[in-house]
Design a protein around this motif. Sequence first.
Motif, PDB file in Angstrom:
ATOM      1  N   HIS A  31      18.484   1.630  22.509  1.00 42.62           N
ATOM      2  CA  HIS A  31      17.851   2.111  23.738  1.00 42.62           C
ATOM      3  C   HIS A  31      18.778   1.885  24.931  1.00 42.62           C
ATOM      4  N   GLY A  32      18.917   2.887  25.753  1.00 42.58           N
ATOM      5  CA  GLY A  32      19.744   2.758  26.947  1.00 42.58           C
ATOM      6  C   GLY A  32      21.147   3.306  26.770  1.00 42.58           C
ATOM      7  N   TYR A  33      21.566   3.526  25.520  1.00 36.76           N
ATOM      8  CA  TYR A  33      22.896   4.078  25.273  1.00 36.76           C
ATOM      9  C   TYR A  33      22.853   5.557  24.919  1.00 36.76           C
ATOM     10  N   LEU A  34      21.653   6.111  24.802  1.00 40.17           N
ATOM     11  CA  LEU A  34      21.500   7.529  24.493  1.00 40.17           C
ATOM     12  C   LEU A  34      20.955   8.265  25.697  1.00 40.17           C
ATOM     13  N   ARG A  35      21.390   9.493  25.853  1.00 41.34           N
ATOM     14  CA  ARG A  35      20.782  10.375  26.849  1.00 41.34           C
ATOM     15  C   ARG A  35      19.679  11.155  26.137  1.00 41.34           C
ATOM     16  N   GLU A  36      18.685  11.561  26.882  1.00 44.92           N
ATOM     17  CA  GLU A  36      17.594  12.325  26.268  1.00 44.92           C
ATOM     18  C   GLU A  36      18.135  13.559  25.555  1.00 44.92           C
ATOM     19  N   SER A  37      19.146  14.189  26.126  1.00 38.63           N
ATOM     20  CA  SER A  37      19.719  15.400  25.526  1.00 38.63           C
ATOM     21  C   SER A  37      20.477  15.122  24.226  1.00 38.63           C
ATOM     22  N   ASP A  38      20.813  13.870  23.953  1.00 37.62           N
ATOM     23  CA  ASP A  38      21.502  13.503  22.707  1.00 37.62           C
ATOM     24  C   ASP A  38      20.549  13.464  21.511  1.00 37.62           C
ATOM     25  N   ILE A  39      19.290  13.146  21.751  1.00 40.33           N
ATOM     26  CA  ILE A  39      18.397  12.743  20.674  1.00 40.33           C
ATOM     27  C   ILE A  39      18.053  13.878  19.706  1.00 40.33           C
ATOM     28  N   ALA A  40      17.568  15.003  20.187  1.00 40.98           N
ATOM     29  CA  ALA A  40      17.133  16.079  19.279  1.00 40.98           C
ATOM     30  C   ALA A  40      18.270  16.618  18.405  1.00 40.98           C
ATOM     31  N   PRO A  41      19.438  16.927  18.963  1.00 43.15           N
ATOM     32  CA  PRO A  41      20.503  17.445  18.081  1.00 43.15           C
ATOM     33  C   PRO A  41      20.914  16.462  16.986  1.00 43.15           C
ATOM     34  N   ILE A  42      20.953  15.184  17.315  1.00 46.33           N
ATOM     35  CA  ILE A  42      21.328  14.195  16.304  1.00 46.33           C
ATOM     36  C   ILE A  42      20.197  14.026  15.296  1.00 46.33           C
ATOM     37  N   ALA A  43      18.960  13.952  15.764  1.00 46.58           N
ATOM     38  CA  ALA A  43      17.816  13.810  14.852  1.00 46.58           C
ATOM     39  C   ALA A  43      17.760  14.976  13.869  1.00 46.58           C
ATOM     40  N   ASN A  44      18.177  16.153  14.301  1.00 46.17           N
ATOM     41  CA  ASN A  44      18.155  17.324  13.427  1.00 46.17           C
ATOM     42  C   ASN A  44      19.155  17.225  12.281  1.00 46.17           C
ATOM     43  N   LEU A  45      20.107  16.283  12.356  1.00 48.84           N
ATOM     44  CA  LEU A  45      21.000  16.032  11.221  1.00 48.84           C
ATOM     45  C   LEU A  45      20.199  15.479  10.049  1.00 48.84           C
ATOM     46  N   GLY A  46      19.116  14.765  10.378  1.00 45.45           N
ATOM     47  CA  GLY A  46      18.218  14.229   9.367  1.00 45.45           C
ATOM     48  C   GLY A  46      18.692  12.929   8.745  1.00 45.45           C
ATOM     49  N   GLY A  47      17.734  12.148   8.304  1.00 47.57           N
ATOM     50  CA  GLY A  47      17.933  10.947   7.515  1.00 47.57           C
ATOM     51  C   GLY A  47      19.043  10.010   7.948  1.00 47.57           C
ATOM     52  N   GLU A  48      19.766   9.529   6.952  1.00 50.38           N
ATOM     53  CA  GLU A  48      20.800   8.527   7.163  1.00 50.38           C
ATOM     54  C   GLU A  48      21.940   9.044   8.033  1.00 50.38           C
ATOM     55  N   ASP A  49      22.260  10.344   7.930  1.00 50.62           N
ATOM     56  CA  ASP A  49      23.324  10.910   8.776  1.00 50.62           C
ATOM     57  C   ASP A  49      22.977  10.757  10.249  1.00 50.62           C
ATOM     58  N   ALA A  50      21.735  11.035  10.600  1.00 47.93           N
ATOM     59  CA  ALA A  50      21.309  10.909  11.995  1.00 47.93           C
ATOM     60  C   ALA A  50      21.357   9.461  12.452  1.00 47.93           C
ATOM     61  N   VAL A  51      20.852   8.553  11.637  1.00 42.71           N
ATOM     62  CA  VAL A  51      20.835   7.140  12.015  1.00 42.71           C
ATOM     63  C   VAL A  51      22.257   6.628  12.228  1.00 42.71           C
ATOM     64  N   LYS A  52      23.170   6.972  11.324  1.00 47.30           N
ATOM     65  CA  LYS A  52      24.573   6.545  11.479  1.00 47.30           C
ATOM     66  C   LYS A  52      25.177   7.099  12.762  1.00 47.30           C
ATOM     67  N   LYS A  53      24.866   8.356  13.091  1.00 49.74           N
ATOM     68  CA  LYS A  53      25.391   8.976  14.313  1.00 49.74           C
ATOM     69  C   LYS A  53      24.818   8.307  15.554  1.00 49.74           C
ATOM     70  N   PHE A  54      23.514   8.003  15.565  1.00 52.11           N
ATOM     71  CA  PHE A  54      22.919   7.293  16.702  1.00 52.11           C
ATOM     72  C   PHE A  54      23.625   5.959  16.932  1.00 52.11           C
ATOM     73  N   ILE A  55      23.835   5.216  15.869  1.00 50.20           N
ATOM     74  CA  ILE A  55      24.459   3.901  15.988  1.00 50.20           C
ATOM     75  C   ILE A  55      25.908   4.033  16.446  1.00 50.20           C
ATOM     76  N   ALA A  56      26.643   4.975  15.871  1.00 48.18           N
ATOM     77  CA  ALA A  56      28.039   5.185  16.267  1.00 48.18           C
ATOM     78  C   ALA A  56      28.131   5.559  17.743  1.00 48.18           C
ATOM     79  N   LEU A  57      27.252   6.425  18.208  1.00 45.96           N
ATOM     80  CA  LEU A  57      27.272   6.854  19.604  1.00 45.96           C
ATOM     81  C   LEU A  57      26.992   5.685  20.545  1.00 45.96           C
ATOM     82  N   ALA A  58      26.016   4.875  20.206  1.00 45.68           N
ATOM     83  CA  ALA A  58      25.715   3.704  21.038  1.00 45.68           C
ATOM     84  C   ALA A  58      26.907   2.759  21.087  1.00 45.68           C
TER      85      ALA A  58
END
Length: 71
Positions: free
Chosen positions: A27-54
């Motif tokens: 929380h706090g390291y993502l912009r609202e505009s980041d969330i939907a495109p990354i979530a659309n990667l789905g599953g573990e790929d999305a989670v890894k991308k969220f963590i890498a971005l933060a």
Amino acid sequence: RDYVQVDTGLVKLTTSTKFLLCSDGLHGYLRESDIAPIANLGGEDAVKKFIALANERGGKDNITAILVEVD
């Protein structure tokens, strides 16, 4: 803390609804505009991308993230 305030609410679920549950390390390291495109990667790929971005943006805490996907 001795007291934690929890936000609750009701939402209508539809196929392809996604929820990102995360710790304050994300929380706090993502912009609202980041969330939907990354979530659309789905599953573990999305989670890894969220963590890498933060982490790329200076994440200083442990990060826990779960992407819940409704089928």
